[in-house]
Every structure is written in structure tokens, then in C-alpha cells.
Design a protein around this motif. Structure first.
Motif, PDB file in Angstrom:
ATOM      1  N   UNK A 325     -10.555 -41.993  36.966  1.00  0.00           N
ATOM      2  CA  UNK A 325     -11.347 -43.118  36.494  1.00  0.00           C
ATOM      3  C   UNK A 325     -12.186 -42.723  35.286  1.00  0.00           C
ATOM      4  N   UNK A 326     -12.290 -41.461  35.025  1.00  0.00           N
ATOM      5  CA  UNK A 326     -13.041 -41.011  33.864  1.00  0.00           C
ATOM      6  C   UNK A 326     -12.434 -39.704  33.366  1.00  0.00           C
ATOM      7  N   UNK A 327     -12.809 -39.326  32.153  1.00  0.00           N
ATOM      8  CA  UNK A 327     -12.215 -38.161  31.494  1.00  0.00           C
ATOM      9  C   UNK A 327     -13.253 -37.063  31.363  1.00  0.00           C
ATOM     10  N   UNK A 328     -12.841 -35.833  31.628  1.00  0.00           N
ATOM     11  CA  UNK A 328     -13.694 -34.662  31.422  1.00  0.00           C
ATOM     12  C   UNK A 328     -13.281 -33.994  30.116  1.00  0.00           C
ATOM     13  N   UNK A 329     -14.268 -33.543  29.363  1.00  0.00           N
ATOM     14  CA  UNK A 329     -14.021 -33.134  27.988  1.00  0.00           C
ATOM     15  C   UNK A 329     -14.128 -31.625  27.779  1.00  0.00           C
ATOM     16  N   UNK A 330     -13.322 -31.143  26.854  1.00  0.00           N
ATOM     17  CA  UNK A 330     -13.570 -29.840  26.223  1.00  0.00           C
ATOM     18  C   UNK A 330     -14.338 -30.128  24.941  1.00  0.00           C
ATOM     19  N   UNK A 331     -15.272 -29.277  24.577  1.00  0.00           N
ATOM     20  CA  UNK A 331     -16.122 -29.578  23.421  1.00  0.00           C
ATOM     21  C   UNK A 331     -15.318 -29.788  22.146  1.00  0.00           C
ATOM     22  N   UNK A 332     -14.271 -29.012  21.938  1.00  0.00           N
ATOM     23  CA  UNK A 332     -13.495 -29.158  20.706  1.00  0.00           C
ATOM     24  C   UNK A 332     -12.884 -30.558  20.589  1.00  0.00           C
ATOM     25  N   UNK A 333     -12.588 -31.175  21.715  1.00  0.00           N
ATOM     26  CA  UNK A 333     -12.067 -32.544  21.675  1.00  0.00           C
ATOM     27  C   UNK A 333     -13.105 -33.493  21.079  1.00  0.00           C
ATOM     28  N   UNK A 334     -14.361 -33.314  21.429  1.00  0.00           N
ATOM     29  CA  UNK A 334     -15.421 -34.159  20.890  1.00  0.00           C
ATOM     30  C   UNK A 334     -15.589 -33.926  19.391  1.00  0.00           C
ATOM     31  N   UNK A 335     -15.487 -32.671  18.986  1.00  0.00           N
ATOM     32  CA  UNK A 335     -15.552 -32.347  17.552  1.00  0.00           C
ATOM     33  C   UNK A 335     -14.398 -33.015  16.825  1.00  0.00           C
ATOM     34  N   UNK A 336     -13.198 -32.940  17.393  1.00  0.00           N
ATOM     35  CA  UNK A 336     -12.019 -33.561  16.774  1.00  0.00           C
ATOM     36  C   UNK A 336     -12.199 -35.073  16.630  1.00  0.00           C
ATOM     37  N   UNK A 337     -12.742 -35.716  17.666  1.00  0.00           N
ATOM     38  CA  UNK A 337     -12.957 -37.155  17.612  1.00  0.00           C
ATOM     39  C   UNK A 337     -13.902 -37.535  16.471  1.00  0.00           C
ATOM     40  N   UNK A 338     -14.991 -36.799  16.338  1.00  0.00           N
ATOM     41  CA  UNK A 338     -15.958 -37.087  15.274  1.00  0.00           C
ATOM     42  C   UNK A 338     -15.329 -36.916  13.897  1.00  0.00           C
ATOM     43  N   UNK A 339     -14.612 -35.827  13.699  1.00  0.00           N
ATOM     44  CA  UNK A 339     -13.998 -35.570  12.395  1.00  0.00           C
ATOM     45  C   UNK A 339     -12.937 -36.613  12.060  1.00  0.00           C
ATOM     46  N   UNK A 340     -12.177 -37.040  13.071  1.00  0.00           N
ATOM     47  CA  UNK A 340     -11.078 -37.984  12.839  1.00  0.00           C
ATOM     48  C   UNK A 340     -11.564 -39.328  12.328  1.00  0.00           C
ATOM     49  N   UNK A 341     -12.788 -39.711  12.696  1.00  0.00           N
ATOM     50  CA  UNK A 341     -13.306 -41.023  12.283  1.00  0.00           C
ATOM     51  C   UNK A 341     -14.340 -40.913  11.163  1.00  0.00           C
TER      52      UNK A 341
END
Length: 366
Positions: A325-341
Motif C-alpha cells: 500500500x506504500x513504497x519504501x525508499x532508498x535515498x538515491x531514488x529520491x535524489x533521482x526524482x528531484x533531478x528528473x523534474x
């Protein structure tokens, strides 16, 4: 004597404490009264009306100076306006007052649609104001979970407290951490996205650091519970104005480049399409606007802090990643999301499985 009083009044506009008494002395001064009654002086532009206008300007200046000195303005809720956009065309602007914002629906002439104004929130979702005959949008499990009345009721009555086990330091500390990153947006409009029961919305409003706070969530029951908490909090009566809005994080009802800051506390792990939501956040942020969010890291994050996330990544890849029901994150994924947008300046605070991160929309060149 009159000149001396006038000079004293001018100085008082910077000290504020004796300005009202000085203004009273000027109004009552015989020279003012005599000149205001003398037609020859009126012809020279020194009429009682002009004197009154001058005194009124001085009073407004004193009031403004008082507001700067005290850091507050009692008239703020009466002057704050919130601006939204049609969630279909994204071009029609809806201007909503900070006081009594739910009085009438929002109308988009371009799309021929009315968007409901409920008694407790504005509904700016795509299906607001219409009754679909057959088509039903299939919702993600996590979205539907938080639309349940029971979940909304228990969220601040035990559910949220369990986050401490993952390293969340508690709402007040998380608020203080978020405010460090939100400093560039002080005095602007803050969107508390996926606000839930308004836990952080109330903290932001009570801080009086923002001109207005939008409590935005997709869940009707969360917004209803938030409004109950707003009504029960006496401090909010004199705080920054709040407008509650039902909106989709993947289709934000704001014009491009119009938002000063967005906060999403313990939320991004519940979003159906985080990358699309991040693109929307980047779209609506003004140049220099700030995004701040907190979320859960994977169970291997504490090991990643010790040995490096890259080192433990293979363990995450072989572990079970069944539908949740929810997603657990690795920090690099959050960095990738920010850079992508197109969000830059990534910063974070991390502890155990808790992370709070921030990134900004690039400022315009020149």
C-alpha cells in the motif's frame, strides 16, 4: 510649534510608541484649526480635509510600522487571497478569499465546469461537481486506505505515533526541521500537500511565518477530520488563514510557477505515481520555490548509513518487493526524482529509516 510637532510625528513613525499622541496634538493644534477654517489657507491647499488626509496617512503608516515591529498584522486574514487553477485546463484562475472561502463554487467558463465548494473544503478534483454514470477511476490501494473514516479518525490518535519506531522524531521536531528549509518562502503561500488531518497545517499556520496555508489532500474524510481539529484549536482564530482543498497530487490545481513552497510530511510513500507527482510539484513552484518532504526509507537504510547505500543495495534487490500500500525508499531514488523534474540543491536530514529532504526550483537567470 506646529513644525516641531510635524517633525516629531515623522520621527514617531519609526518609533511607534508616541506617534498616536503626537498625531492628536497636531490635529488639536490652534494653527491647524485656524488655517483649516481660513478660506485663504484653504485656497493654499491647507484645508481641514487635507489635514485629515495627512493624519490618516500617518495613522496607516503607524499601523504598518506596528505590524513590522510586532511581526503580526491583525488584518492579514481579511487581505489574504488564495489563487487556484482549473484542474482541467490549468489556465482559468480562481481567486478565493482567506475568510469564508467555501461560499460559492469555482466556475471555469473555458471548460464549462463548476467545481464544488463543500461546507468544509473546496473540491478541485477532475470529478468535482459531476455524477459519472458508468466510468469509475480505479484507485491505488494506498489512496483508498486513507479515504476510510476509521483511518482518518485514528491517524492522530495512535497511528502517527507509531512512526517513532522508524526514527521519525515527532511532529514538532519535524516541523522545526522543515522550517529551516522553508525560510526562503516565509511571507508567501505554503501548500501542505497530502496534509491528512492537518497536523502540520496547524503548526505552519500558528507559526505566522506564511501569508496563507493551503491544506490539500485527496481524501474527503481526512479533510473533514482536519476541519474538526482546526475548529478545536483556539490559536488558529488569530493565525495565518487556512483554506482546505481536495486535490490530486498528480494534477495540482495551481497555475504554473505560482506556488512559493510545498510541504509533504510522511506522504510521498503513499502517492500512486511519485514521478508524475514530482513533475507537478516542479511545474507549480515559482523560480526559487521550495519543496520539503519526509518519508520512510527501506529496512536496510540503517545499514546503508554505516556501510553506504550502494554496498547494501544488492540486498534490497533480492528482498521481497511485493505489491504494498506504500513504497519504501532508498535515498538515491529520491535524489533521482528531484533531478528528473528539474529540482536542484538537494539537502536532507536522515536518521534510521526517517528522511526529510528538500530541493528547489532553479531561480531565473539574471
Amino acid at each position: 510649534m506646529l513644525n516641531q510637532l510635524t517633525q516629531q510625528a515623522s520621527r514617531s513613525l519609526h518609533t511607534t510608541h508616541d506617534a498616536p499622541s503626537v498625531l492628536g496634538q497636531i490635529r488639536a493644534h490652534p494653527a491647524v484649526v485656524h488655517r483649516a477654517r481660513d478660506p485663504r489657507k484653504q485656497a493654499a491647499g491647507f484645508s481641514q480635509q487635507n489635514v485629515s488626509r495627512g493624519l490618516d496617512i500617518m495613522k496607516r503608516s503607524v499601523a504598518a510600522t506596528d505590524a513590522m515591529v510586532t511581526g503580526s498584522d491583525a488584518r492579514q486574514p481579511l487581505t489574504t487571497e488564495f489563487k487556484f487553477a482549473c484542474p482541467i485546463c490549468m489556465t482559468t484562475e480562481f481567486v478565493v478569499p482567506g475568510v469564508n472561502p467555501y461560499q460559492q463554487p469555482c466556475r471555469c467558463g473555458r471548460c464549462g465546469r463548476n467545481f464544488d465548494s463543500k461546507s468544509k473544503y473546496l473540491d478541485l478534483t477532475l470529478t468535482s461537481g459531476i455524477q459519472q454514470q458508468v466510468y469509475k477511476q480505479k484507485m491505488w490501494q494506498g489512496t483508498e486506505l486513507f479515504r476510510q473514516p476509521l483511518v482518518s479518525f485514528v491517524y492522530e490518535r495512535g497511528w502517527r505515533q507509531n512512526f517513532a519506531g522508524a526514527g521519525f522524531p515527532g511532529p514538532e521536531k519535524e516541523f522545526d526541521m522543515a522550517m529551516q528549509y522553508l525560510r526562503p518562502a516565509k511571507g508567501g503561500i505554503l501548500i501542505d500537500a497530502s496534509c491528512g488531518t492537518g497536523l502540520f497545517t496547524r503548526l505552519f499556520a500558528r507559526s505566522k511565518k506564511f501569508r496563507g496555508v493551503v491544506a490539500l489532500d485527496f481524501s474527503e474524510t481526512m479533510l473533514q477530520q482536519a476541519q474538526q481539529f482546526f475548529a478545536e484549536d483556539p490559536a488558529l482564530a488569530s493565525s495565518t488563514p487556512i483554506v482546505a482543498v481536495r486535490g490530486d497530487i498528480g494534477r495540482l490545481p495551481f497555475a504554473t510557477g505560482s506556488v512559493d513552497a510545498i510541504h509533504a510530511g510522511a506522504a510521498i510513500h503513499c502517492w500512486p505515481n511519485p514521478q508524475a507527482a514530482m513533475a507537478e510539484i516542479s511545474r507549480v513552484l515559482r523560480p526559487g520555490g521550495v519543496f520539503v518532504a519526509s518519508t520512510f526509507l527501506t529496512p536496510l537504510a540503517p545499514l546503508g548509513e554505516l556501510f553506504g547505500d550502494q554496498t547494501v543495495r544488492p540486498l534490497s534487490q533480492v528482498s521481497s518487493r511485493s505489491e504494498r500500500r506504500y513504497r519504501l525508499w532508498e535515498e538515491q531514488e529520491l535524489i533521482d526524482l528531484c533531478r528528473a523534474v528539474g529540482l536542484e540543491g538537494y539537502q536532507r536530514d536522515r536518521r534510521f529509516r526517517f528522511i526529510l529532504f528538500a530541493a528547489s526550483k532553479p531561480a531565473l537567470a539574471g
